[in-house]
Scaffold this motif. Structure first.
Motif, mmCIF file in Angstrom:
data_model
loop_
_atom_site.group_PDB
_atom_site.id
_atom_site.type_symbol
_atom_site.label_atom_id
_atom_site.label_comp_id
_atom_site.label_asym_id
_atom_site.label_seq_id
_atom_site.Cartn_x
_atom_site.Cartn_y
_atom_site.Cartn_z
ATOM 1 N N LYS A 1 0.821 -1.213 0.000
ATOM 2 C CA LYS A 1 0.000 0.000 0.000
ATOM 3 C C LYS A 1 0.851 1.257 0.000
ATOM 4 O O LYS A 1 0.559 2.220 -0.710
ATOM 5 N N VAL A 2 1.927 1.259 0.790
ATOM 6 C CA VAL A 2 2.776 2.447 0.871
ATOM 7 C C VAL A 2 3.419 2.740 -0.482
ATOM 8 O O VAL A 2 3.617 3.903 -0.855
ATOM 9 N N GLN A 3 3.734 1.695 -1.225
ATOM 10 C CA GLN A 3 4.296 1.877 -2.562
ATOM 11 C C GLN A 3 3.280 2.516 -3.501
ATOM 12 O O GLN A 3 3.602 3.427 -4.270
ATOM 13 N N TRP A 4 2.028 2.065 -3.405
ATOM 14 C CA TRP A 4 0.972 2.605 -4.258
ATOM 15 C C TRP A 4 0.692 4.063 -3.932
ATOM 16 O O TRP A 4 0.513 4.892 -4.829
ATOM 17 N N LEU A 5 0.678 4.389 -2.653
ATOM 18 C CA LEU A 5 0.381 5.758 -2.236
ATOM 19 C C LEU A 5 1.500 6.729 -2.598
ATOM 20 O O LEU A 5 1.245 7.895 -2.927
ATOM 21 N N ASN A 6 2.746 6.248 -2.559
ATOM 22 C CA ASN A 6 3.887 7.148 -2.753
ATOM 23 C C ASN A 6 4.442 7.165 -4.165
ATOM 24 O O ASN A 6 5.054 8.163 -4.577
ATOM 25 N N ASP A 7 4.244 6.097 -4.920
ATOM 26 C CA ASP A 7 4.878 6.028 -6.239
ATOM 27 C C ASP A 7 4.115 5.079 -7.151
ATOM 28 O O ASP A 7 4.558 3.963 -7.427
ATOM 29 N N GLN A 8 2.970 5.526 -7.652
ATOM 30 C CA GLN A 8 2.165 4.669 -8.509
ATOM 31 C C GLN A 8 2.891 4.305 -9.805
ATOM 32 O O GLN A 8 2.700 3.220 -10.350
ATOM 33 N N SER B 1 5.920 3.508 -10.223
ATOM 34 C CA SER B 1 6.762 2.328 -10.034
ATOM 35 C C SER B 1 5.928 1.057 -10.094
ATOM 36 O O SER B 1 6.403 0.007 -10.564
ATOM 37 N N ARG C 1 -3.218 -4.384 3.175
ATOM 38 C CA ARG C 1 -2.152 -3.428 2.887
ATOM 39 C C ARG C 1 -1.136 -3.979 1.896
ATOM 40 O O ARG C 1 -0.235 -3.275 1.468
#
Length: 363
Positions: free
Chosen positions: A160-167, A169, A216
């Protein structure tokens, strides 16, 4: 002997669990057992109901949705009510009893409730803590299957943190290693809850956001043209595998409503597969069961392509026992009826518990 039948739960599969519990109540061998229902509400309350001494004590699955009563006790057996008393989870500890948990999804088949049963020293049906946790987590189980040399479709894990911060990627990972269509799934859920098919990037965005409502961590899998073949596994160290069954597709993808509300899923049992494929199904199912350190039961799901490539999809350590469920139907077609299946699962639980006690005696 008493069976504590634990069902309901806080997951999205709460209602499936109730249907499973009702099916088991109808098939228990009451000459040898009595059943004490333990209903876990969606808010997490544990409610103990009246003891069930015959199948007719429970008229329908709705009556298993117990409500808290201020009565101190209940009449056993006759005129089973939908009331119960509020208890603490540890209150189910009792000599000469076995727990039969039919909880699906998080807080049920992910090792958490299994840990409770281990702590209070109760024998229980199904996989242990490790197998439950690993089998529930699609990312961890895929990593274990890879180590076991089992073929799988390509996939990309997304946090989830990856999606929120760097879609971007995420798009790069998914579109760089997979091609459309893709299937997006929560890492820790089952019964098609939160799962979507993506034909393009717009679909992918919507599917990822839906899946992240349930977990998540999610998995983006390569979509392939394949048949869905399943086998049932039963045993501890002595592992038995059923005949294969097929979910016959009339649509590309079955969602939760299709499987459990509308009953649109058609099962072909035994599945029409070659003997060579049947041998591989059995071999892969045993290897997957052992990779997770499984015990009791599981349902192993596979993809079979037109050129007979076989890919493991997932292992469900607490498959449904509803009247429409694949697991008991597979065993019925293998020669083991529902009541005998329930009895065998109880005996497997007792044998595993005795084995664990023998290890403690050697400490």
């Amino acid at each position: 002997m008493k069976i504590f039948l634990v069902y309901g739960g806080k997951s999205a599969e709460h209602d499936i669990s109730i249907l499973t519990a009702f099916s088991i109540i109808k098939e228990v061998y009451y000459d040898y057992y009595e059943v004490e229902p333990i209903y876990i509400t969606k808010s997490g309350q544990w409610i103990k109901g009246a003891i069930i001494q015959q199948a007719s004590d429970v008229e329908n699955s709705e009556s298993l949705k117990l409500k808290v009563s201020d009565k101190a006790h209940f009449i056993t057996g006759v005129n089973q009510s939908s009331e119960g008393i509020l208890i603490q989870p540890s209150d189910i500890k009792e000599e000469s009893a076995v727990v039969f948990p039919v909880l699906h999804g998080p807080n049920g088949e992910d090792g958490t409730v299994q840990g409770l049963f281990e702590v209070i020293g109760m024998p229980y049906v199904g996989a242990g803590v490790l197998a439950s946790a690993c089998g529930m987590d699609k990312i961890i189980s895929k990593q274990l299957f890879q180590q076991a040399g089992l073929p799988q479709v390509p996939y990309v894990p997304v946090r989830k943190v990856q999606w929120l911060n760097d879609q971007e990627s995420v798009f790069k990972q998914c579109e760089g290693t997979l091609f459309y269509p893709m299937y997006i799934k929560p890492a820790n859920l089952g019964s098609s809850v939160g799962i979507s098919k993506a034909e393009n990037r717009e679909d992918l965005i919507s599917a990822v956001e839906l899946a992240l409502r349930y977990d998540r961590r999610i998995v983006v899998e390569q979509g392939i043209e394949a048949r869905e073949i399943e086998v049932a596994v039963l045993g501890n160290d002595d592992i038995h595998v059923s005949v294969p069954g097929e979910l016959v597709k009339t649509v590309d993808f079955y969602d939760y409503d299709s499987k459990y509300i509308n009953n649109d899923v058609v099962m072909q049992i035994p599945a029409l597969v070659s003997e060579e494929v049947n041998v591989r199904l059995r071999e892969y199912a045993v290897r997957a069961f052992q990779a997770l350190d499984g015990s009791g039961l599981s349902r192993c799901d596979f993809f079979l392509t037109s050129n007979e490539e076989l890919f493991i999809n997932e292992v469900n350590t607490m498959p449904g026992f509803t009247q429409f469920s694949m697991y008991p139907t597979l065993w019925k077609n293998t020669g083991l009826n529902y009541g005998d299946l329930v009895e065998e699962l109880i005996q497997l639980a007792l044998r595993r518990h005795q084995e664990r006690l023998s290890f403690q005696d050697n400490d």
